[in-house]
Each structure stands twice: as C-alpha cells, then as structure tokens.
Scaffold this motif. Structure first.
Motif, mmCIF file in Angstrom:
data_model
loop_
_atom_site.group_PDB
_atom_site.id
_atom_site.type_symbol
_atom_site.label_atom_id
_atom_site.label_comp_id
_atom_site.label_asym_id
_atom_site.label_seq_id
_atom_site.Cartn_x
_atom_site.Cartn_y
_atom_site.Cartn_z
ATOM 1 N N GLU A 1 -4.186 83.726 7.336
ATOM 2 C CA GLU A 1 -4.519 83.363 5.742
ATOM 3 C C GLU A 1 -4.180 84.637 5.002
ATOM 4 O O GLU A 1 -3.715 84.574 3.837
ATOM 5 C CB GLU A 1 -6.135 83.335 5.721
ATOM 6 C CG GLU A 1 -6.642 82.990 4.460
ATOM 7 C CD GLU A 1 -8.321 82.795 4.070
ATOM 8 O OE1 GLU A 1 -8.236 81.571 4.150
ATOM 9 O OE2 GLU A 1 -9.006 83.531 4.472
ATOM 10 N N LEU A 2 -4.150 85.929 5.654
ATOM 11 C CA LEU A 2 -3.651 87.006 4.947
ATOM 12 C C LEU A 2 -2.030 86.972 4.677
ATOM 13 O O LEU A 2 -1.609 87.315 3.576
ATOM 14 C CB LEU A 2 -3.957 88.357 5.727
ATOM 15 C CG LEU A 2 -3.261 89.501 5.092
ATOM 16 C CD1 LEU A 2 -3.939 90.001 4.120
ATOM 17 C CD2 LEU A 2 -3.920 90.737 6.302
ATOM 18 N N ALA B 1 2.285 84.142 -1.270
ATOM 19 C CA ALA B 1 2.198 83.721 -2.536
ATOM 20 C C ALA B 1 2.539 84.578 -3.573
ATOM 21 O O ALA B 1 2.832 84.264 -4.480
ATOM 22 C CB ALA B 1 0.683 83.143 -2.331
ATOM 23 N N ASP C 1 -5.733 80.616 -6.770
ATOM 24 C CA ASP C 1 -6.405 80.657 -5.284
ATOM 25 C C ASP C 1 -7.820 81.244 -5.605
ATOM 26 O O ASP C 1 -8.279 82.257 -5.351
ATOM 27 C CB ASP C 1 -5.551 81.714 -4.316
ATOM 28 C CG ASP C 1 -6.368 81.947 -2.928
ATOM 29 O OD1 ASP C 1 -7.245 81.142 -2.819
ATOM 30 O OD2 ASP C 1 -5.564 82.712 -2.070
ATOM 31 N N ASP D 1 -2.267 85.734 -7.828
ATOM 32 C CA ASP D 1 -2.319 84.415 -7.572
ATOM 33 C C ASP D 1 -3.781 83.584 -8.145
ATOM 34 O O ASP D 1 -4.747 83.533 -7.408
ATOM 35 C CB ASP D 1 -2.175 83.713 -6.186
ATOM 36 C CG ASP D 1 -2.092 82.191 -6.003
ATOM 37 O OD1 ASP D 1 -2.157 81.701 -6.864
ATOM 38 O OD2 ASP D 1 -2.059 81.925 -4.670
ATOM 39 N N VAL E 1 -5.874 90.087 -9.045
ATOM 40 C CA VAL E 1 -5.745 88.941 -8.582
ATOM 41 C C VAL E 1 -4.293 88.428 -9.197
ATOM 42 O O VAL E 1 -4.390 88.074 -10.333
ATOM 43 C CB VAL E 1 -6.941 88.007 -8.748
ATOM 44 C CG1 VAL E 1 -6.509 86.650 -8.304
ATOM 45 C CG2 VAL E 1 -8.383 88.516 -8.144
ATOM 46 N N ARG F 1 -0.599 84.286 4.267
ATOM 47 C CA ARG F 1 -0.271 83.164 3.220
ATOM 48 C C ARG F 1 -0.546 83.790 1.829
ATOM 49 O O ARG F 1 0.353 83.690 1.026
ATOM 50 C CB ARG F 1 -1.111 82.139 3.622
ATOM 51 C CG ARG F 1 -1.124 81.045 2.532
ATOM 52 C CD ARG F 1 -1.879 79.919 2.806
ATOM 53 N NE ARG F 1 -3.247 80.195 3.072
ATOM 54 C CZ ARG F 1 -4.195 80.484 1.767
ATOM 55 N NH1 ARG F 1 -3.721 80.098 0.539
ATOM 56 N NH2 ARG F 1 -5.469 80.533 2.138
ATOM 57 N N ARG F 2 -1.339 84.754 1.553
ATOM 58 C CA ARG F 2 -1.782 85.453 0.535
ATOM 59 C C ARG F 2 -0.934 86.381 0.032
ATOM 60 O O ARG F 2 -0.412 86.051 -1.148
ATOM 61 C CB ARG F 2 -3.191 85.880 0.309
ATOM 62 C CG ARG F 2 -4.343 84.807 0.431
ATOM 63 C CD ARG F 2 -5.630 85.169 0.050
ATOM 64 N NE ARG F 2 -6.536 84.065 -0.257
ATOM 65 C CZ ARG F 2 -7.332 83.678 0.570
ATOM 66 N NH1 ARG F 2 -8.103 84.470 1.403
ATOM 67 N NH2 ARG F 2 -8.241 82.522 0.043
ATOM 68 N N GLY G 1 -7.836 88.171 3.804
ATOM 69 C CA GLY G 1 -7.777 86.879 4.515
ATOM 70 C C GLY G 1 -8.947 86.896 5.603
ATOM 71 O O GLY G 1 -9.309 88.132 6.147
ATOM 72 N N ALA H 1 -5.588 91.314 -1.520
ATOM 73 C CA ALA H 1 -4.911 90.429 -0.579
ATOM 74 C C ALA H 1 -5.982 90.530 0.730
ATOM 75 O O ALA H 1 -5.508 91.153 1.678
ATOM 76 C CB ALA H 1 -3.463 90.734 -0.078
ATOM 77 N N HIS I 1 -9.934 82.865 -2.735
ATOM 78 C CA HIS I 1 -9.785 84.422 -2.465
ATOM 79 C C HIS I 1 -10.956 85.281 -3.038
ATOM 80 O O HIS I 1 -11.524 85.858 -2.326
ATOM 81 C CB HIS I 1 -8.473 84.733 -2.968
ATOM 82 C CG HIS I 1 -7.794 85.997 -2.672
ATOM 83 N ND1 HIS I 1 -6.844 86.633 -3.275
ATOM 84 C CD2 HIS I 1 -8.174 86.805 -1.618
ATOM 85 C CE1 HIS I 1 -6.644 87.767 -2.706
ATOM 86 N NE2 HIS I 1 -7.308 87.747 -1.732
#
Length: 312
Positions: free
Chosen positions: A243-244, A250, A295, A292, A290, A246-247, A238, A236, A298
């Motif tokens: 952004e971090l 998710a 994405d 998500d 990973v 958000r990830r 960002g 994770a 990423h």
C-alpha cells in the motif's frame, strides 16, 4: 500533536475535489484544511482542470463545512493588493464563522508569474512588499470600528480607509508565517506571527530556525511560547509495504526518499517519525501534505490508526 491536512490543488484538482477532501478531513477529526496559493502546476503536465483561486475556493468550502479551520500555506503577496486581500480574508472568516487561519508569504514561483503576467520583483524588494502587506493587513483588521486606517509606505499608500469589513475573529485571524530566512523572517514572525511553520525541511534545520524565531520574539519583548511551532511534511502512509508503494507511485515519488524527507512508511513508522519531530523540535502541529486528493482512505488511515497513538 495537532494534525492538519495541506493540499496542492494547482497540481490538478477541481473545486469539487477540494470540497470532498475538506469534508472527509472534517469528518475524520483533523483540525484544519489548508491549501497552497499557486496558479500553475509544477511539473511538465497540463495540470488539468486548471488552477482554482485560493480564497474563492476557501469561501465555498467555508459554506460547506462547519467545524474544520481553513487557511493557506501560504497566500502569495505578489498576487493581490493587501487592501483587497484584507477584505477577502475577512469575508471568508465571517462566512466560516471565524474559522480562518491566514498564512502569508512573499511569493516565489517564477514560472507562474511569467505565464500570467504578474510581477515578481527581486528578493529584497519582494520582502519589503511582504513586510508592508503584513502591516496593512493587520492594521486594517485591528483598526476599531468607526475609525480609519492610513499607511504611507514605499510600495503602498492608504488614506483614511474605512477598514471594513472586520473578520469574525477579534482582533483578526491567527497569522501563520514561515520560511528559512535567518534575520528578517524571524523579526517579522516576532512582530506578527501567531504560528511559525517550517515547510519540508530536516528536523535539524527546524531546531535552528525555531531558535532564531524565539530569540527575535524575546528581543521584541514577546513570550516565545506565544508563537506556535509547526512543520509541513509530505504524507505517504500504508498499512503494509504494498500500500505504501502504491501511494508513493501515485504521487511520483520513491518510498526511500519519502521515508527520509517526509512522513512516510507504515503506521508504526509514522508514529515514530511524529514522535521524533515533537521531541527534537518542539512542534505541536503538523501539516500533512496530501498530493493524491482522490485517496480519501489515506487520510482516514492516519486519523484512525496514527492519531490515536499520538495521544498516548
């Protein structure tokens, strides 16, 4: 540091999702695309669209990629007979032009075994099965063409198997083992592993377990440096805190927890964490989990902004 992508498709990913990510990982310069071998989601949702078989999926990806290595963290010994597994893996290795790394584990997730009617023996028996499977798989792959392979164990018996097809890699694909067992796991690693992986554990534990594996290798008359040391960490990263966040959201995780237990934070933090893993544990390979799979930005971020700094 060798960076590899590791996915958990049972959490809700189609074959197309996996191909898309594998191609993106190849284009971004990662050395390998690995996936789990599970057939049921962990958690309380349905896991739509449903499970995909690890080796059927990797066979398809093998034909849609050209350079990236492919493998499992890890194939469950409880899912398949070792003779049939040896054929499947050898075929995928040929379909890929010799790009398979083979991870094997004893199997552990009880709910999926119950749901699909698969036997999950007690741990000792399960480990005995696991050990026999390693002997059979390597025996079938390494038997010279024109000769046969037999095995007389407690759980499996093979009589004059033709030991075909052979993998593209000779004498066999690299074998990845791992886990936290203090005695039998290091002993099996010393005998069979080309790589030993520590999944989702503190660096202090990795140091201890790698030392056990090294000691077992020396006792077996093997150079400990011949076994690659690797680790798996949830990813994770960002460009900034937003952004971090958000990830992390998710994948249903908290940023603070990910920073403590995974490879998480800003680009600078990720570089620092990887540096600590390399310096404290001696790992030369990381599997970036990973979760998500949609994405793709990423993995591009890590490839373009984290990986170049590791070479320095």
């Amino acid at each position: 540091m060798d960076l590899r992508i590791f996915t958990e498709p049972q959490q809700g990913a189609s074959y197309d999702d996996q191909v898309r990510l594998a191609k993106a990982a190849e284009a971004a310069g990662y050395s390998a695309f690995f996936r789990s071998d599970h057939i049921m989601r962990m958690g309380d949702s349905s896991g739509l669209p449903g499970p995909t078989d690890a080796w059927i999926t990797l066979a398809g990806i093998a034909r849609e990629t050209s350079t990236i290595r492919l493998g499992t963290l890890v194939t469950a010994a409880t899912f398949r007979h070792p003779s049939m597994l040896a054929i499947s893996v050898a075929q995928v290795d040929r379909m890929s032009g010799g790009r398979v790394d083979f991870g094997l584990g004893s199997g552990w997730y009880a709910d999926e075994h119950t749901a699909y009617g698969l036997d999950l023996p007690p741990l000792k028996k399960r480990f005995d099965i696991y050990a026999e499977q390693l002997a059979i798989l390597t025996g079938l792959w390494e038997t010279p063409e024109g000769e046969t392979f037999s095995f007389d164990g407690e759980h499996y018996k093979l009589v004059d198997a033709p030991a075909l097809p052979k993998p593209a890699q000779s004498p066999r694909p690299p074998i990845v083992l791992g886990g936290g067992g203090k005695k039998r796991t290091p002993e099996l690693a010393a005998r069979y592993a080309d790589e030993f992986n520590i999944p989702f554990s503190p660096r202090s534990f990795a140091v201890e377990q790698f030392a056990r594996v090294d000691t077992a290798a020396e006792a077996a008359g093997r150079d400990p440096k011949s076994i690659i040391h690797s680790a798996a960490l949830v990813l994770a990263v960002g460009r900034d805190e937003a952004e971090l966040e958000r990830r992390a959201k998710a994948i249903g995780r908290e940023v603070s927890e990910l920073r403590q237990n995974g490879l998480a934070g800003t680009v600078a933090e990720a570089v620092d964490t990887i540096g600590k893993w390399r310096e404290e544990t001696g790992v030369t390979r990381l599997y970036l989990q990973v979760l998500d799979m949609t994405d793709l930005d990423h993995i591009e971020l890590v490839a373009s902004e984290v990986a170049p700094q590791l070479a320095q």
